[in-house]
Scaffold this active site. Sequence first.
Site, PDB file in Angstrom:
ATOM      1  N   ASP A 404     -11.830  52.022 -40.164  1.00 49.26           N
ATOM      2  CA  ASP A 404     -13.091  51.683 -39.507  1.00 49.26           C
ATOM      3  C   ASP A 404     -12.802  50.844 -38.277  1.00 49.26           C
ATOM      4  O   ASP A 404     -12.026  49.906 -38.334  1.00 49.26           O
ATOM      5  CB  ASP A 404     -13.948  50.901 -40.519  1.00 49.26           C
ATOM      6  N   ASP A 499     -17.220  56.313 -36.364  1.00 52.97           N
ATOM      7  CA  ASP A 499     -16.117  55.351 -36.230  1.00 52.97           C
ATOM      8  C   ASP A 499     -15.480  55.024 -37.573  1.00 52.97           C
ATOM      9  O   ASP A 499     -14.807  54.015 -37.703  1.00 52.97           O
ATOM     10  CB  ASP A 499     -16.627  54.060 -35.605  1.00 52.97           C
ATOM     11  N   GLU A 500     -15.685  55.843 -38.547  1.00 48.72           N
ATOM     12  CA  GLU A 500     -15.312  55.456 -39.893  1.00 48.72           C
ATOM     13  C   GLU A 500     -14.914  56.689 -40.691  1.00 48.72           C
ATOM     14  O   GLU A 500     -15.602  57.704 -40.645  1.00 48.72           O
ATOM     15  CB  GLU A 500     -16.524  54.800 -40.544  1.00 48.72           C
TER      16      GLU A 500
END
Length: 861
Positions: A404, A499-500
């Site tokens: 993340d 984003d993860e």
Amino acid sequence: MGSRLEKNSDAVRKRIQGHAFDDEEGEEYEGSTFGGFSDYMRRKKLKLQNLDADLRAQTSQNPQIFRGIVAHVNGYTQPSLADLHKLIVSHGGGFLQYLDGKTAVTHVIASQLTPKKKVEFAKYRIVKPAWIVDSVKAGKLLPWNDYRVVDEGVKQKVLGFENGSVVSQASTQRRGYRDQTETSWYTSQMRHENGDTEEPPEAPPPFAPEPGKPREMQSPVIPASPAVEADDFPGVSSIGEADLLAAMEDVPDADASFDEDDDGELMRPPPRLDPVPARSQSKPVLPPVQSADVPPITQRRPLTPEEYNAMLWQDAGGQPSAQKKPLTAEEHNAILLQNPHMAKSSTANPDFINQYYRESRLHHLSTWKADLKAQLQARAQEKSSTQRTRSKAPGARRYVLHIDFDSFFAAVSLRQNPHLVDKPVVIAHGSGPGSEIASCNYPARKFGVKNGMWMKTALELCSELNVLPYDFKAYEEASRHFYDSILAVEGVVQSISIDEALIDVSEQCIKAGGSDGKGISEGSIYREQEKAKQIASSIRDAVRDKTGCEVSVGIGNNILLAKVALRKAKPAGQHLIKPEEVLAFLGELEVTDLPGVAWSIGKKLEEIGVKYVKDIRELNKERLISALGPKTGQKLWDYSRGIDKQEVGEQVIRKSVSAEINWGIRFINQQQAEDFVQCLCDELSKRLLENLVKGKQMTMKIMRKAADAGMDPPKNLGHGKCDTFNKSVVLGVATTDKAVIGKEAISILRSYGFSPGELRGLGVQMQKLEPLKPMAASTSTVESSQRRLQFKKPAAVPATTPLKTTTETEEFKSSHKKTRPKLADEPDPIEEIANPKKERTVRLMEGPIPLPLETSVKHRP
DNA sequence: CCCGTGTGGTAG
DNA sequence: ATCGCTACCACACGGG
């Protein structure tokens, strides 16, 4: 943006639903909150409801003394039901023909009641018809207490939910909705930040408006000079006096009995003053917004303050001059939208939907998420079809990485502003008080600034806050590098968001350990863990190299543990939870640190004495289940012991597609509301096609201003406190047809009969999805599945087709061809995150895998 | 028991 | 000013 990104930023409207009323004596009533009526498909009822909107729209000049009131008439009355209906609706009230137990009825009108009915209606205020008649005569709302049918007493006092002992059988100790509302995050944020604006404590109760009281709307009302010219958004004029006047116009008394026998058609279109293209009755195609109501482009002189005042304080039909009529919601909006800035950012702008979705971070988040999920699932499917899936060794140790970005938006935007890296920085649209903080860097967090916080609060915590704008393009770019790095790792990948991501690297690690991954061999376990750490470290390096941003990695033997390990890893670090540490690590966490546990479940747990995860272990499973429900109870019981059965990369098929907007919704008449709903349906239809599905069930979602909420919420053009209404309809056959969807959606909207000016949010959703039939078979499945994965850089494309100008009837628009000229021969690796507006990859769907869009297009003549 | 609808909650 | 979306799960409740 961490895993906790915008934890609080959503779930807004839903928790502000229940509202109870204080009547003149301060007595509490639990208003049955949810409106609607029992069966809107029944034509007759439908029509009755539809009349309300029409009638209301035509009689806005009447003193709207019944605004906020929703009445139901029971039994024989004098005057008749029809007359009462007309009186109520034409003076701003709502009317329901049928009670279904959870409607928003605030008063029941009856001459007398049988004892049985008294019980049935115990939770309503029961008043005599004379209350309506006298109130209209008086030109103001009279105290209903003077017209009670049932005497003061226990009968009308209901719902002692606060008293926990009352609820015992249900086993779940449940609090009234209102209680939950009062302590919700949203409510508390409102209080904290805006306690003075939305619900002033001295505000008059909704049933007794104080007409003479000045309203706090002077500032938006009187524009100094138009800072935005009308042609800032070509194709529409600013709202002019004509519109304003139209909104306030006197309308002849509506015929209270529209004929009821034309059952063939949807409903009678509302009669209008100004010539509006009539809705086609046979073809369910509705006219676009601008053709209906918005006059041709003209430069308009803004109203002078005197003219505003004249409107604002216009005498209400011969009332004593001391009794000023409060503005209707429509009038209020009309005046508000005089401000060109407001008009531009609201439904008054025909390009609003596109503009809005372009700027909405939550929309981007959702689209990105869906796209990534589809792409990675397609990739996984392809992989599993080409190579034999090795079944996981049962009982073997697992190594799951949760990766993340640290404050993603802020980190990416800071690359352009390196001088600010050590200063507190947030990402937001502006610095106004209601602007939401999408992301904040760690220096800002030191001040207590959090994601999802409103700017007003953040500035109180940190006055030297730096606000940077969004850069969605750059986020997509950074994410592309991120996923490049992740996908280069050997393992099973699951996308969580832009984003993860999760990777299961068990196989790699166990191989490095040199055992079967089951037995307890110190050396093997150590080597496995070192391998996992080394993978994490190399991912962090790779992403840093490519993006200049830090990611953190949590490592654990299941998804849950990877996720909680990530908390400890941040910022710019990594953390592995060893098996022997699991219970101690988890135990010290607060329950709300667990995934799936936020304020609501957290509060329920708190009520049974649970604050930390270790406290959960003290409860037996039955207690947990009785407090939280079977699934949730079991899940938390497991979580508290480090158990999570969910696997990385589990395939889930999409079950719904929707489009909703709950910001900037400000209508001045019913037509605008319906046109906007149609635009939403156009958008929904587009999304269905992009996903190659059609839907058999449609749900309309409506947010309406709560009766006790001010006209202007604290957040500019926000929805403020609202009631929500959802209603679904099962279509005879699955469809993507925007006309069909629009017809149904508008029908539902009308059926509620809401005042258009009080609408604050609208959405449409399709469920019961079926795969769209693939076009004529052409390319082999193999080839198409290979093509499926290309993340394409959108070619330099002209602006997206305006929502309403499309005349395409085919399922696939030819413009796609232009957009993506030479597709089949481009073997590029993932090159860029697909532009959600123009580029889609094929979604997973039940049934035969449909051909990719491009392929189909290619083979069309 | 099943099912359906509507609402709540959560996460990103 | 300001861009408060959207998918999915769980649950309550009502009806067979």
